[in-house]
Motif scaffolding. Structure first.
Motif, mmCIF file in Angstrom:
data_model
loop_
_atom_site.group_PDB
_atom_site.id
_atom_site.type_symbol
_atom_site.label_atom_id
_atom_site.label_comp_id
_atom_site.label_asym_id
_atom_site.label_seq_id
_atom_site.Cartn_x
_atom_site.Cartn_y
_atom_site.Cartn_z
ATOM 1 N N LEU A 1 0.691 -1.254 -0.172
ATOM 2 C CA LEU A 1 -0.049 0.385 0.346
ATOM 3 C C LEU A 1 0.932 1.009 0.105
ATOM 4 O O LEU A 1 1.961 1.610 1.107
ATOM 5 N N THR A 2 0.454 2.476 -0.323
ATOM 6 C CA THR A 2 1.477 3.711 -0.737
ATOM 7 C C THR A 2 0.573 4.465 -0.392
ATOM 8 O O THR A 2 1.338 6.278 -0.016
ATOM 9 N N GLU A 3 -0.916 4.400 -0.137
ATOM 10 C CA GLU A 3 -1.821 5.913 0.520
ATOM 11 C C GLU A 3 -2.903 5.328 1.763
ATOM 12 O O GLU A 3 -3.035 4.059 0.860
ATOM 13 N N LEU A 4 -2.615 5.472 2.400
ATOM 14 C CA LEU A 4 -3.894 5.388 3.480
ATOM 15 C C LEU A 4 -4.210 6.593 4.137
ATOM 16 O O LEU A 4 -3.196 7.197 4.507
ATOM 17 N N ALA B 1 -8.726 5.635 7.795
ATOM 18 C CA ALA B 1 -7.874 4.727 7.182
ATOM 19 C C ALA B 1 -6.879 4.008 8.642
ATOM 20 O O ALA B 1 -6.645 2.812 9.163
ATOM 21 N N ARG B 2 -5.916 5.431 8.693
ATOM 22 C CA ARG B 2 -4.968 4.737 9.406
ATOM 23 C C ARG B 2 -5.243 4.973 11.320
ATOM 24 O O ARG B 2 -5.137 4.134 12.071
ATOM 25 N N ARG B 3 -6.629 5.618 11.267
ATOM 26 C CA ARG B 3 -7.214 5.917 12.772
ATOM 27 C C ARG B 3 -7.867 5.148 13.306
ATOM 28 O O ARG B 3 -7.887 3.682 14.118
ATOM 29 N N LEU B 4 -8.672 3.468 12.171
ATOM 30 C CA LEU B 4 -8.963 2.236 12.486
ATOM 31 C C LEU B 4 -8.034 1.578 12.972
ATOM 32 O O LEU B 4 -8.373 0.745 13.450
ATOM 33 N N LEU B 5 -7.107 2.068 11.960
ATOM 34 C CA LEU B 5 -5.574 0.013 12.175
ATOM 35 C C LEU B 5 -5.196 0.649 13.683
ATOM 36 O O LEU B 5 -5.144 0.124 14.071
ATOM 37 N N ALA C 1 13.541 4.237 6.278
ATOM 38 C CA ALA C 1 13.660 5.040 7.047
ATOM 39 C C ALA C 1 12.814 6.214 5.617
ATOM 40 O O ALA C 1 12.588 7.827 5.627
ATOM 41 N N TRP C 2 13.011 5.502 4.366
ATOM 42 C CA TRP C 2 12.206 6.491 2.866
ATOM 43 C C TRP C 2 10.206 6.403 3.262
ATOM 44 O O TRP C 2 9.799 6.322 2.458
ATOM 45 N N PHE C 3 10.217 5.095 4.284
ATOM 46 C CA PHE C 3 8.498 5.144 4.157
ATOM 47 C C PHE C 3 8.194 5.031 5.128
ATOM 48 O O PHE C 3 8.840 5.391 6.863
ATOM 49 N N ASP C 4 6.679 6.005 5.979
ATOM 50 C CA ASP C 4 6.350 5.986 7.100
ATOM 51 C C ASP C 4 5.910 4.828 8.478
ATOM 52 O O ASP C 4 6.361 3.731 7.993
ATOM 53 N N ALA C 5 5.320 5.461 9.411
ATOM 54 C CA ALA C 5 5.130 3.727 9.485
ATOM 55 C C ALA C 5 4.089 3.247 9.340
ATOM 56 O O ALA C 5 4.089 2.324 9.880
ATOM 57 N N TRP C 6 3.690 3.501 7.831
ATOM 58 C CA TRP C 6 2.314 2.649 7.596
ATOM 59 C C TRP C 6 2.923 2.484 6.299
ATOM 60 O O TRP C 6 2.117 1.361 5.696
ATOM 61 N N GLY C 7 4.400 1.994 6.232
ATOM 62 C CA GLY C 7 4.080 1.265 4.489
ATOM 63 C C GLY C 7 4.457 2.877 3.398
ATOM 64 O O GLY C 7 4.776 2.283 2.352
ATOM 65 N N CYS C 8 4.045 3.944 3.694
ATOM 66 C CA CYS C 8 3.909 4.682 2.143
ATOM 67 C C CYS C 8 5.135 5.721 2.107
ATOM 68 O O CYS C 8 5.558 5.638 3.090
ATOM 69 N N PRO C 9 5.597 5.743 0.919
ATOM 70 C CA PRO C 9 6.561 6.518 0.685
ATOM 71 C C PRO C 9 6.435 8.306 1.483
ATOM 72 O O PRO C 9 5.137 8.503 1.639
ATOM 73 N N ARG C 10 7.423 8.354 1.837
ATOM 74 C CA ARG C 10 7.194 9.610 2.294
ATOM 75 C C ARG C 10 7.879 10.905 0.648
ATOM 76 O O ARG C 10 8.858 10.559 0.143
#
Length: 931
Positions: free
Chosen positions: A173-176, A180-184, A204-213
């Motif tokens: 997943l690249t966008e949340l 969706a983040r609050r529910l998860l 480090a190039w990705f946030d805590a949810w695996g989406c690209p920074r």
């Protein structure tokens, strides 16, 4: 397991089955869903979430319920029609905005409050009006016992109300969204697993949810070398490059090991055409649009006819093959297309539902056709107004009747497509039947059809399965595809990276302020996707174009320049340089061959005329028993075409005319002058002004009979042009009458039971038929005059029409052949109108009614003309007529290759091998692109 697309989910399930088989394990399949479905299954809401169909209906009704000033503040040109597709389109736009904003936990009122904080953009008043519409739509859903999806999910996220879920895997997943983040986040710690396709040192190039920074990826270097980039001119060139690449790697990859990806779906037909031409089968995963299928078009045609009642709508409906097949036992339906073409050719009626004009056979049949359509067993059930939930069942019953006689074989592609299409229509119909009573509104049948079609218009019919085909995929389907070979086409702005900042309601600055996905977000996402593909495939090629299908210039994707500044500058110069030589050894897939006749661009856009002998160069035909005087001209001009048209019946029939054609215009003139010629009081007038009034009155009566007040607009203009021509005729006719001439007959033909008069050639007779426009007699001098009316824009004399060249070759025999008909005309007393000597002494000519009324009058072929025909001329004409008759008796004709160019642009052109070919992607083959 949550994945970004259904195709990736299906492939994951296949791999799990394979892996379980290798390990000898029993597989308990996981629940594989997309992000939207995952939120609905995780959130613990107290009620029923609204469906997409219920949302569309509620928002459409909300647009009609709010104050008009609020609606016009959002949509300044808001439609007045509350049942038309325009309002549905606006409702869909509102739903899209609602979902986009609501996914971040915002309402339209929140947006209106934040608008003033965005520099250079304050659309708060518009969003306040949108908020009123949003409030009304949510209230309608609540009244219907439904929870607005976005509001319910946001409330559950804020309250931490989630269901028990053992483990959630987030894969690729690249966008949340914020919701969706609050529910998860509300799920128990340790229950979430995240998989990202990247090396550990890039964590480090990705946030805590695996989406690209965004801030990291925007400055990243893409691992793409120049030798993997192809930059070509037009869409078809991109297709050729793909075909070349597939040919070059054919030994290394099977069909299921390489895919073609394109972020621009308009390229698909060009790529498919070129790749298939190279012998490689393809399959477009996007399928075929439901809007192009027969059942969809049938319902659309019915709605248009019921709404507008126009001739074109009726003709479209009658031409639909399924509609014809559904009522094949009805003669009037079988003959409908030809009947309507004939009727339209004569009457050019724009609207036909109110009244059918005329008393011809075609008019009677059209009247019968319209009447049958309105009967209870056809379109009769579609009258009046009912709840849309009831209409849905009626429409499905109509499709059952139409397609109930069709023999559908699900093993064939055609059968599968038809069943898939009917199933796609059935889904929204079932949703409409199941609408809560509070959302059900009364509507007309056309409005119900429009709603049904609107709800499924973006659906696609899945492609025919084929193991040997190379697949064409959309851009977002590729990151998790595991094929080792990949060709990416259409790497151009604004398709790649996807542009979202041009939204008139949510421009890029406002998106960034609200925390919505922006152009930077999509750039980071697409750069990551491309980088991951480069590292996960054995072979990757990138293809970009310089121009689109319409010839408009294209900008290469910014992703191609995501590299070090010096390398990016060099790449820019090579792609956009003065010569535009492109990149890579195969940048120009099709060498240009020029003989100096123009630039490559000009040669590429020129049409190509191709000529070949027709498949039947020699035709046998049954000689007719009767020849009309007009047949002789047709035979002299092109005997092969005469056989095709007159003996084989290959004449064009269509309803594409939007004004009177020259023959139809001439026919109308003849009708006016025939009716005038039969009015003894009118023909005796010597006052030009009074005569003009009489002719104008006759014209008005005929127009009312033939066209009524529903003819196409151009007809009214043509009628006034005809009135001007009649003014010139009145001036000439009044002077002609003062010279002692009177009309003895109009539209005259030989009387009796025989279809024609005998004309002897070589001891055998052929019957000659014809209709003479007008015969005049001078009571003072005893002279006779025979006329043919001519209504062409320019004045041409009989000599110019009948003979050509210095040798005065006969190309038309109309007036000379009239001499053979004249002795057989019947006068008012029942006897011959004139004797044979009179017939041979009669003056002959045209009565011209050209565009210029001052040029109206007689143009003579005989004694009164400047170069009168002599007895020798008439004898020569008879000899030519005898040659024509001998040809007809032979019953065989050979094609003359020198005549092939005259067929270009004509309906018979393909039959004789006369073709005009254009480039497949040229919108205007004759356009000069300025290069």
């Amino acid at each position: 397991m949550v994945l970004p697309g259904g195709r990736a989910g299906r492939r994951l399930e296949e791999l799990l089955v394979e892996e379980a088989g290798h390990r000898g394990l029993r597989l308990v399949p996981p629940r594989i869903v997309g992000v939207a479905r995952a939120q609905e299954e995780i959130a613990d809401v107290d009620g029923i979430l609204s469906t997409p169909v219920e949302d569309q209906v509620a928002w459409t009704r909300a647009l009609t319920s709010v104050a008009r000033q609020d609606l016009e503040r959002v949509f300044p040109t808001a439609p007045v029609d509350t049942e038309g597709p325009q309002l549905m389109e606006l409702a869909r736009l509102c739903v899209r905005l609602h979902r986009t904003v609501g996914a971040e936990g915002l309402t339209f009122r929140d947006v209106s409050h934040r608008c003033p904080r965005v520099e250079g953009f304050d659309d708060s008043e518009r969003w306040k009006s949108l908020s009123a519409i949003q409030h009304e739509a949510i209230a309608l859903l609540r009244k219907a016992g439904r929870l607005d999806r976005e509001s319910a999910l946001d409330a559950a996220a804020h309250q931490g109300a989630v269901r028990d879920v053992d483990t959630v895997w987030l894969i690729g997943l690249t966008e949340l969204s914020r919701t969706a983040r609050r529910l998860l986040s509300a799920l128990p710690a340790g229950s979430i697993r995240i998989l990202v396709a990247a090396p550990e040192d890039r964590a480090a190039w990705f946030d805590a949810w695996g989406c690209p920074r965004e801030e990291t990826w925007i400055g990243a270097d893409l691992s793409l070398s120049d030798d993997r980039i192809r930059v070509v001119d037009r869409p078809r060139d991109q297709g050729r490059v793909v075909a070349q690449i597939l040919g070059a790697v054919g030994q290394d990859f099977s069909a299921d090991e390489i895919v073609i990806a394109t972020p621009d779906p308009t390229l698909v037909p060009f790529i498919e055409h070129e790749v298939r031409a190279a012998g490689v089968p393809t399959r477009y995963a996007g399928g075929r649009s439901l809007r192009r299928t027969a059942p969809f078009l049938l319902l659309e045609s019915i709605a248009t006819y019921l709404e507008a009642g126009t001739f074109s709508a009726l003709a479209t409906l009658m031409r639909h093959p399924a509609f014809q097949a559904g009522f094949e036992d009805e003669r009037v339906f079988r003959e409908a297309p030809d009947i309507l073409d004939r009727y339209h050719e004569r009457h050019l009626q724009a609207r036909i539902a109110d009244r059918v004009h005329g008393n011809s056979r075609e008019a009677r049949l059209v009247r019968e056709l319209v009447g049958r359509l309105g009967e209870e067993d056809l379109l009769g059930p579609l009258s009046g107004r009912r709840p849309v939930s009831e209409w849905a069942g009626t429409l499905m019953s109509l499709l059952v009747r139409v397609y109930g006689r069709t023999d559908v074989d699900p093993e064939t592609r055609r059968g599968r497509d038809l069943l898939a299409c009917l199933e796609a229509l059935k889904r929204p119909a079932a949703a409409l039947v199941g609408l809560p009573p509070a959302l059900v509104a009364s509507a007309s049948a056309p409005a119900a059809i429009r709603l049904l079609l609107f709800l499924c218009r973006d659906d696609n019919i899945p492609p025919d399965p084929s193991d040997e085909a190379v697949e064409l995929l959309g851009w977002l389907e590729n990151p998790l595809d595991d094929s080792p070979g990949l060709v990416i086409c259409g790497v151009n702005e604004p398709s790649l990276p996807e542009s979202v900042g041009g939204d008139p309601f949510l421009p890029n600055g406002l998106r960034q302020h609200l925390g919505l996905p922006s152009d930077d977000t999509r750039f980071a996402r697409d750069l990551f996707h491309l980088e991951s593909m480069l590292h996960s495939r054995r072979e990757v090629w990138v293809v970009a174009g310089r121009r689109g299908a319409e010839g408009d210039p294209l900008q290469p994707s910014r992703l191609l320049f995501a590299t070090q500044p010096a390398a990016a500058a060099a790449r820019i110069l090579r792609i956009l340089g003065e010569r535009g030589e492109g990149l890579g050894p195969e940048a120009e897939p099709a060498p240009h061959h020029s003989d100096g006749g123009g630039t490559p661009s000009q040669v590429a856009t020129a049409s190509v005329q191709a000529f070949a002998s027709p498949p039947e160069a020699n035709l046998r035909f049954d000689p007719p028993e009767v020849l009309s005087v007009t047949d002789f001209r047709s035979i002299l001009m092109d005997p092969y075409r005469w056989v095709l048209e007159r003996r084989m019946g290959l004449r064009p029939r269509h309803d594409g005319d939007r004004e009177l054609t020259p023959p139809a215009f001439g026919s109308l003139v003849h009708k006016v002058l025939e009716r005038f010629g039969r009015d003894s009081e009118a023909t005796a007038m010597e006052d030009a002004d009074r005569l003009e009034q009489v002719l104008s009155g006759i014209l008005d009566r005929i127009v009312a009979e033939e066209f009524g007040d529903t003819a196409r607009p151009a007809v009214a203009i043509q009628i006034e042009h005809l009135r001007i021509r009649l003014r010139g005729f009145a001036q000439w006719q009044a002077g002609w009458r003062r010279q002692g001439w009177r009309i003895t007959g109009t539209e005259m033909h030989p009387a009796g039971g025989d279809p024609g008069v005998p004309l002897s050639v070589d001891g055998e007779s052929v019957l000659l038929s014809g209709r003479i426009d007008r015969v005049d007699h001078n009571d003072r001098t005893g002279e006779w005059a025979v006329f043919d009316y001519k209504t062409s824009d320019t004045s041409r004399s009989p000599e110019q029409v009948h003979r050509r060249g210095r040798e005065k070759r006969w190309v038309d025999l109309q007036l000379p052949l009239y001499r053979h008909l004249l002795p057989f005309l019947i006068g008012p007393d029942g006897g011959p109108l004139m004797t044979v000597p009179d017939a041979h002494q009669a003056e002959m000519g045209y009565i011209l009614l050209p565009r210029d009324p001052g040029s109206a009058g007689a143009a003579w072929a005989t004694g009164r003309g400047p170069a009168p025909w002599t007895a020798e001329d008439f004898a020569a004409a008879d000899q030519v007529a005898a040659q024509v008759i001998r040809f007809v008796r032979g019953g065989e004709v050979s094609f003359d290759p020198t005549s092939v160019r005259s067929y270009l642009g004509q309906p018979l052109a393909p039959l004789v091998g006369a073709l005009e070919l254009f480039g497949a992607d040229e919108a205007d083959p004759g356009r000069d692109d300025g290069e």
